[in-house]
Design a protein around this motif. Structure first.
Motif, PDB file in Angstrom:
ATOM      1  N   TYR A   1     -18.998 -27.475  46.869  1.00 50.49           N
ATOM      2  CA  TYR A   1     -19.732 -28.253  45.647  1.00 50.49           C
ATOM      3  C   TYR A   1     -18.170 -28.232  44.762  1.00 50.49           C
ATOM      4  N   ALA A   2     -17.587 -27.867  44.441  1.00 53.27           N
ATOM      5  CA  ALA A   2     -16.626 -27.673  43.621  1.00 53.27           C
ATOM      6  C   ALA A   2     -16.107 -29.613  43.301  1.00 53.27           C
ATOM      7  N   LYS A   3     -15.742 -29.656  44.608  1.00 54.45           N
ATOM      8  CA  LYS A   3     -15.247 -30.834  45.163  1.00 54.45           C
ATOM      9  C   LYS A   3     -16.001 -31.919  44.304  1.00 54.45           C
ATOM     10  N   LEU A   4     -17.695 -31.822  45.106  1.00 50.35           N
ATOM     11  CA  LEU A   4     -18.237 -33.364  44.743  1.00 50.35           C
ATOM     12  C   LEU A   4     -18.377 -32.850  43.040  1.00 50.35           C
ATOM     13  N   VAL A   5     -18.446 -31.991  42.239  1.00 50.56           N
ATOM     14  CA  VAL A   5     -19.108 -31.942  41.256  1.00 50.56           C
ATOM     15  C   VAL A   5     -18.291 -32.781  40.025  1.00 50.56           C
ATOM     16  N   PRO A   6     -17.511 -32.991  40.100  1.00 46.33           N
ATOM     17  CA  PRO A   6     -16.441 -33.685  39.381  1.00 46.33           C
ATOM     18  C   PRO A   6     -16.046 -34.663  39.853  1.00 46.33           C
ATOM     19  N   TRP A   7     -15.938 -35.392  40.641  1.00 48.73           N
ATOM     20  CA  TRP A   7     -16.441 -36.961  41.588  1.00 48.73           C
ATOM     21  C   TRP A   7     -17.674 -37.303  40.803  1.00 48.73           C
ATOM     22  N   TRP A   8     -19.030 -36.606  41.461  1.00 47.61           N
ATOM     23  CA  TRP A   8     -20.326 -37.525  40.857  1.00 47.61           C
ATOM     24  C   TRP A   8     -20.029 -37.568  38.135  1.00 47.61           C
ATOM     25  N   ALA A   9     -19.553 -36.609  38.150  1.00 43.44           N
ATOM     26  CA  ALA A   9     -19.170 -36.272  36.592  1.00 43.44           C
ATOM     27  C   ALA A   9     -18.153 -37.772  36.605  1.00 43.44           C
ATOM     28  N   GLY A  10     -17.265 -37.890  37.173  1.00 40.55           N
ATOM     29  CA  GLY A  10     -16.722 -38.840  37.306  1.00 40.55           C
ATOM     30  C   GLY A  10     -17.684 -40.380  37.360  1.00 40.55           C
ATOM     31  N   THR A  11     -17.880 -40.289  38.640  1.00 39.64           N
ATOM     32  CA  THR A  11     -19.206 -41.180  38.462  1.00 39.64           C
ATOM     33  C   THR A  11     -20.186 -42.082  37.230  1.00 39.64           C
TER      34      THR A  11
ATOM     35  N   VAL B   1     -29.212 -39.495  36.975  1.00 38.58           N
ATOM     36  CA  VAL B   1     -29.002 -38.824  39.208  1.00 38.58           C
ATOM     37  C   VAL B   1     -28.658 -37.748  39.235  1.00 38.58           C
ATOM     38  N   LEU B   2     -29.421 -36.757  40.032  1.00 39.39           N
ATOM     39  CA  LEU B   2     -29.415 -35.654  40.220  1.00 39.39           C
ATOM     40  C   LEU B   2     -28.992 -35.748  41.959  1.00 39.39           C
ATOM     41  N   PRO B   3     -27.830 -35.545  42.123  1.00 37.64           N
ATOM     42  CA  PRO B   3     -27.312 -35.320  43.605  1.00 37.64           C
ATOM     43  C   PRO B   3     -27.647 -34.040  44.233  1.00 37.64           C
ATOM     44  N   GLN B   4     -28.394 -34.109  45.050  1.00 43.23           N
ATOM     45  CA  GLN B   4     -29.082 -32.740  46.118  1.00 43.23           C
ATOM     46  C   GLN B   4     -27.335 -32.198  46.356  1.00 43.23           C
ATOM     47  N   LEU B   5     -26.869 -31.213  45.847  1.00 40.27           N
ATOM     48  CA  LEU B   5     -25.177 -30.667  45.472  1.00 40.27           C
ATOM     49  C   LEU B   5     -25.231 -29.013  46.629  1.00 40.27           C
ATOM     50  N   TYR B   6     -26.240 -29.428  48.277  1.00 40.85           N
ATOM     51  CA  TYR B   6     -27.394 -27.632  48.364  1.00 40.85           C
ATOM     52  C   TYR B   6     -25.686 -27.452  49.357  1.00 40.85           C
ATOM     53  N   TRP B   7     -24.386 -27.150  48.768  1.00 43.83           N
ATOM     54  CA  TRP B   7     -23.365 -26.929  49.448  1.00 43.83           C
ATOM     55  C   TRP B   7     -22.578 -25.733  48.050  1.00 43.83           C
ATOM     56  N   HIS B   8     -22.591 -24.828  49.406  1.00 41.57           N
ATOM     57  CA  HIS B   8     -21.402 -23.382  48.481  1.00 41.57           C
ATOM     58  C   HIS B   8     -20.229 -23.951  48.449  1.00 41.57           C
ATOM     59  N   MET B   9     -19.829 -23.254  46.550  1.00 47.40           N
ATOM     60  CA  MET B   9     -18.171 -23.518  46.156  1.00 47.40           C
ATOM     61  C   MET B   9     -17.514 -22.930  47.498  1.00 47.40           C
ATOM     62  N   GLY B  10     -16.793 -23.970  48.229  1.00 48.36           N
ATOM     63  CA  GLY B  10     -15.773 -23.484  48.998  1.00 48.36           C
ATOM     64  C   GLY B  10     -15.406 -24.054  50.524  1.00 48.36           C
TER      65      GLY B  10
END
Length: 415
Positions: free
Chosen positions: A329-339, A314-323
């Protein structure tokens, strides 16, 4: 709260191919085999480093419709050389952008983005060419297909006469100024798979890739008219939303099974919009406030597909900046990692290179180091196995040096 939506686009000779076209280089084959062996070990193996080559609306390639075959091949080779120079190892080539084909398909017309005229033979085979030339350069090739989008307009009369959507007008739905196949029809679901599998059978591609277009993104004030299909096939579902999600679940499950049967070992992956559901909609969702949620708006239960093992990656489009408040970005990457944790599905992250240096974007995207910080952050999450950059034009142009910074900081050696 600002509405958060998906990325937007700036908006050899042809032969009857009986077998698989192209030949994998040892490097491309080695990458694929290593990635397959390491599926159960998130921290092992080569990292994926990729870029998308978008053909819809001549976004990346070809630069304009109607170029000569020689000019088109030269431009495409330029993108492959750029990928090689940037020390990437994978490309996603958009071979079916709008219910058409960039190969001599047995099911659909030649793409208008090649010649300017839908159905006109361009005089060569772009997909066969890119597979062969990418493999020669040690690049893996994922064939990128869009399942349901028919056209960037809503006039069936503009389609070539032999187009499946003209031969079966009941298959098409006009919505938001575009035409889409109706995902609620079983015969449509079978046809779009058949159209894509034609390329899977005939070319030595390394993977099958879909982006985030399932049911179309919501358009305010408009209704996607699938009343007749729902009346015929929706019995037994509590509501239309559940029925629509089931339609997409069936598409993914059937396609995954058929792809693997036709080409055992080939990868099947999807790059969804980066938010499955906000936590406000579902306790299992991410800490975000996105204006679009794939589960509710696109009827795509991406989390379910990962957890059920439907996808190789899975290759989510996390097209947002950190913060970014609505979708950090810094909240969504861990969510996908947990998924993906404890599943067979590998996780790669889609990166918005196209935003870097765009004056319409906020201050973080004017900093050449923003994307490099993304990759640095992901080093702490072993589930993240690599990154893909949208898209080829920006990988080449690199207006503020953001890609240069990524390569210098993270890709010092070719892998």
């Amino acid at each position: 709260m600002r509405r958060v939506t998906r990325r937007s686009f700036a908006t050899g000779s042809v032969a009857a191919l009986a077998g698989v076209a192209g030949s994998s280089s040892p490097s491309a084959v080695a990458l694929e085999r290593q990635l397959a062996r390491d599926a159960g070990n998130p921290g092992a193996g080569p990292e994926l480093r990729g870029m998308w080559i978008a053909t819809v609306d001549n976004r990346d390639w070809p630069s304009a419709p109607g170029l000569s075959p020689q000019e088109q091949r030269a431009e495409l080779l330029g993108h492959l050389e750029t990928a090689r120079r940037r020390r990437l190892n994978t490309i996603w080539f958009q071979a079916r952008p709008t219910a058409d084909a960039l190969w001599p398909s047995r099911h659909e017309p030649w793409s208008e983005w090649l010649t300017g005229v839908q159905g006109k033979d361009p005089g060569w085979d772009p997909l066969g060419f890119v597979v062969r030339e990418a493999h020669r350069r040690g690049l893996a090739v994922e064939a990128w297909f869009n399942p349901y989008r028919i056209a960037l307009h809503d006039d069936p009369g503009r389609l070539v006469r032999a187009h499946p959507a003209r031969r079966h007008p009941d298959w098409a739905v006009a919505y938001g100024g575009k035409l889409y196949y109706n995902p609620g029809l079983p015969q449509v679901r079978r046809f779009v798979q058949d159209a894509m599998l034609d390329a899977v059978r005939r070319y030595d591609i390394d993977g099958v890739h879909w982006d985030d277009y399932f049911y179309p993104y919501p358009v305010e004030g408009e209704t996607f008219d699938d009343d007749a299909a729902y009346a015929e096939y929706g019995r037994g579902f509590p509501d239309r939303a559940d029925w629509r999600r089931n339609n997409i679940d069936l598409l993914v499950a059937e396609a995954a099974r058929r792809v693997r049967r036709v080409r055992p070992g080939i990868r099947f992956g999807i790059s969804p919009f980066g938010v499955w559901r906000n936590k406000s909609s579902d306790p299992a969702g991410s800490d975000s406030a996105a204006g679009v949620e794939t589960y509710d708006d696109l009827y795509a239960d991406t989390r379910k597909w990962v957890r059920e093992g439907r996808l190789d990656y899975v290759l989510p489009q996390l097209y947002w900046h950190m913060g970014f408040e609505a979708a950090d970005y810094a909240k969504l990457v861990p969510w996908w990692a947990g998924t993906v944790r404890s599943t067979r599905t590998r996780l790669y992250i889609g990166e918005a290179l196209y935003k870097a240096g765009d004056p319409a974007q906020p201050a973080p995207w004017q900093d050449p180091a923003e994307l490099s910080r993304h990759l640095t952050y992901c080093r702490s999450l072993p589930e993240v196995r690599g990154h893909a950059f949208f898209s080829a034009k920006e990988v080449s142009e690199d207006v503020i040096g953001a890609m240069d910074r990524v390569v210098a900081d993270h890709y010092p050696l070719r892998r």
